[in-house]
Design an enzyme around this catalytic site. Structure first.
Site, PDB file in Angstrom:
ATOM      1  N   GLY A 154       0.856  -1.184   0.000  1.00 14.24           N
ATOM      2  CA  GLY A 154       0.000   0.000   0.000  1.00 14.24           C
ATOM      3  C   GLY A 154       0.882   1.220   0.000  1.00 14.24           C
ATOM      4  O   GLY A 154       1.779   1.331  -0.828  1.00 14.24           O
ATOM      5  N   GLU A 155       0.671   2.096   0.930  1.00 11.38           N
ATOM      6  CA  GLU A 155       1.485   3.311   1.027  1.00 11.38           C
ATOM      7  C   GLU A 155       2.010   3.400   2.469  1.00 11.38           C
ATOM      8  O   GLU A 155       1.239   3.602   3.405  1.00 11.38           O
ATOM      9  CB  GLU A 155       0.602   4.519   0.649  1.00 11.38           C
ATOM     10  CG  GLU A 155       1.307   5.844   0.679  1.00 11.38           C
ATOM     11  CD  GLU A 155       2.610   5.844  -0.114  1.00 11.38           C
ATOM     12  OE1 GLU A 155       2.623   5.415  -1.281  1.00 11.38           O
ATOM     13  OE2 GLU A 155       3.628   6.258   0.464  1.00 11.38           O
TER      14      GLU A 155
ATOM     15  N   ARG B 225       5.894   0.163  -7.723  1.00  9.50           N
ATOM     16  CA  ARG B 225       6.571   1.271  -7.009  1.00  9.50           C
ATOM     17  C   ARG B 225       7.321   0.733  -5.792  1.00  9.50           C
ATOM     18  O   ARG B 225       7.186   1.195  -4.667  1.00  9.50           O
ATOM     19  CB  ARG B 225       5.564   2.364  -6.608  1.00  9.50           C
ATOM     20  CG  ARG B 225       4.971   3.105  -7.800  1.00  9.50           C
ATOM     21  CD  ARG B 225       4.289   4.403  -7.403  1.00  9.50           C
ATOM     22  NE  ARG B 225       3.304   4.195  -6.359  1.00  9.50           N
ATOM     23  CZ  ARG B 225       3.381   4.713  -5.145  1.00  9.50           C
ATOM     24  NH1 ARG B 225       4.393   5.474  -4.806  1.00  9.50           N
ATOM     25  NH2 ARG B 225       2.441   4.475  -4.274  1.00  9.50           N
TER      26      ARG B 225
ATOM     27  N   HIS C 213       4.918  -8.429  -4.331  1.00  6.88           N
ATOM     28  CA  HIS C 213       3.575  -8.710  -3.791  1.00  6.88           C
ATOM     29  C   HIS C 213       3.119 -10.126  -4.114  1.00  6.88           C
ATOM     30  O   HIS C 213       2.333 -10.309  -5.048  1.00  6.88           O
ATOM     31  CB  HIS C 213       2.557  -7.763  -4.443  1.00  6.88           C
ATOM     32  CG  HIS C 213       2.719  -6.325  -4.120  1.00  6.88           C
ATOM     33  ND1 HIS C 213       2.125  -5.720  -3.045  1.00  6.88           N
ATOM     34  CD2 HIS C 213       3.400  -5.353  -4.756  1.00  6.88           C
ATOM     35  CE1 HIS C 213       2.423  -4.436  -3.022  1.00  6.88           C
ATOM     36  NE2 HIS C 213       3.202  -4.178  -4.051  1.00  6.88           N
TER      37      HIS C 213
ATOM     38  N   ARG D  28      12.858   3.766  -0.864  1.00  2.00           N
ATOM     39  CA  ARG D  28      11.476   3.783  -1.374  1.00  2.00           C
ATOM     40  C   ARG D  28      11.470   4.072  -2.872  1.00  2.00           C
ATOM     41  O   ARG D  28      12.311   4.811  -3.364  1.00  2.00           O
ATOM     42  CB  ARG D  28      10.660   4.877  -0.688  1.00  2.00           C
ATOM     43  CG  ARG D  28      10.291   4.584   0.737  1.00  2.00           C
ATOM     44  CD  ARG D  28       9.476   5.731   1.297  1.00  2.00           C
ATOM     45  NE  ARG D  28       8.150   5.798   0.727  1.00  2.00           N
ATOM     46  CZ  ARG D  28       7.530   6.937   0.400  1.00  2.00           C
ATOM     47  NH1 ARG D  28       8.124   8.086   0.551  1.00  2.00           N
ATOM     48  NH2 ARG D  28       6.313   6.915  -0.097  1.00  2.00           N
TER      49      ARG D  28
ATOM     50  N   CYS E  83       6.219  -5.096   0.314  1.00  4.11           N
ATOM     51  CA  CYS E  83       6.365  -3.771  -0.313  1.00  4.11           C
ATOM     52  C   CYS E  83       6.279  -2.639   0.732  1.00  4.11           C
ATOM     53  O   CYS E  83       7.245  -2.443   1.465  1.00  4.11           O
ATOM     54  CB  CYS E  83       5.343  -3.619  -1.425  1.00  4.11           C
ATOM     55  SG  CYS E  83       5.840  -2.368  -2.620  1.00  4.11           S
TER      56      CYS E  83
ATOM     57  N   GLU F 166       0.954 -11.722  -2.736  1.00 11.19           N
ATOM     58  CA  GLU F 166      -0.502 -11.774  -2.506  1.00 11.19           C
ATOM     59  C   GLU F 166      -1.299 -11.462  -3.769  1.00 11.19           C
ATOM     60  O   GLU F 166      -2.504 -11.672  -3.806  1.00 11.19           O
ATOM     61  CB  GLU F 166      -0.903 -10.813  -1.366  1.00 11.19           C
ATOM     62  CG  GLU F 166      -0.815  -9.313  -1.665  1.00 11.19           C
ATOM     63  CD  GLU F 166       0.595  -8.725  -1.507  1.00 11.19           C
ATOM     64  OE1 GLU F 166       1.571  -9.499  -1.403  1.00 11.19           O
ATOM     65  OE2 GLU F 166       0.714  -7.487  -1.505  1.00 11.19           O
TER      66      GLU F 166
END
Ligand code: GLN
Length: 202
Positions: free
Chosen positions: A46-47, A137, A177, A107, A78, A179
């Site tokens: 996510g962020e 990202r 990821h 990042r 991530c 998932e």
């Protein structure tokens, strides 16, 4: 074993599904009492800045940090990797992490032109045959402390190898990821290998 997925922001549902497919009945957690009640935690993609801010708002930031320090097994994908890192490069001003892993991550490391990409990855001891790894990202690991095991690396555009899967005792982190692909080998490894370590320590 009660495995929680931190449900403040990010791809929570995908982690829940992956855990269910590994035979675990996971919990979405976002309150202090919920965090206190789990045996292991997943920090989703996510962020990282948003997740950290929301964790403070929900009063769980310190609770999670304490539980990590006391040895709760945690897997971060991530943004979750960033949240587990002791040091972050290209962080936003005042960005906080739970920390616990002796790693420095950068990042958004792979650069704008390749914001997202897929790679066939060998993760030591986990993915033979190779796994399709999705990077969005994504961060990479710039440096690791002596207690950190590098499980997978990817060549960056500048030709250098950068770790993208790392483990330090009860903590596991990937830049990618799993998932999102339906390949549950990383989740299974977390549940069956990383979480087991904690049990034997107790
Ligand atoms: N770039 C995001 C961050 O800094 C991570 C992206 C992701 O989780 N897919 O948190």
């Amino acid at each position: 074993m009660k495995v929680g997925v931190l449900a403040l922001q990010g791809d929570v549902r995908e982690h829940i599904k992956a855990l269910e497919e590994c035979g675990v009945s996971p919990f979405s957690v976002r309150r202090p009492s919920e965090i206190e009640n789990i045996d292991a935690l997943i920090l989703p993609g996510g962020e990282s800045t948003t997740i950290a801010l929301l964790a403070e708002e929900f009063g769980v930031f310190d609770v999670i940090q304490n539980r990590i320090q006391k040895g709760m097994p945690v897997y971060g994908s991530c943004a979750g990797m960033i949240l587990l890192a002791d040091r972050v490069l290209d962080a936003t001003k005042d960005q906080k992490t739970f920390g616990g892993m002796d790693i420095t991550v950068r990042r958004n490391a792979f650069g704008r032109q390749v914001d997202s990409f897929e790679s066939d990855l060998h993760v030591d001891g986990i993915t033979t045959p190779l796994m399709k790894a999705v990077f969005i990202r994504a961060p990479w690991v710039e440096s690791v402390g002596s207690g950190v095991e590098v499980l997978a690396s990817v060549k960056s555009p500048d030709g250098r190898e950068h770790p993208v899967a790392v483990r330090q005792g009860t903590l596991l982190a990937t830049s990618f990821h799993p998932e999102l692909t339906g390949d549950n080998r990383i989740h299974r490894y977390f549940v069956e290998q990383v979480c087991k370590v904690e049990k034997s320590i107790k």
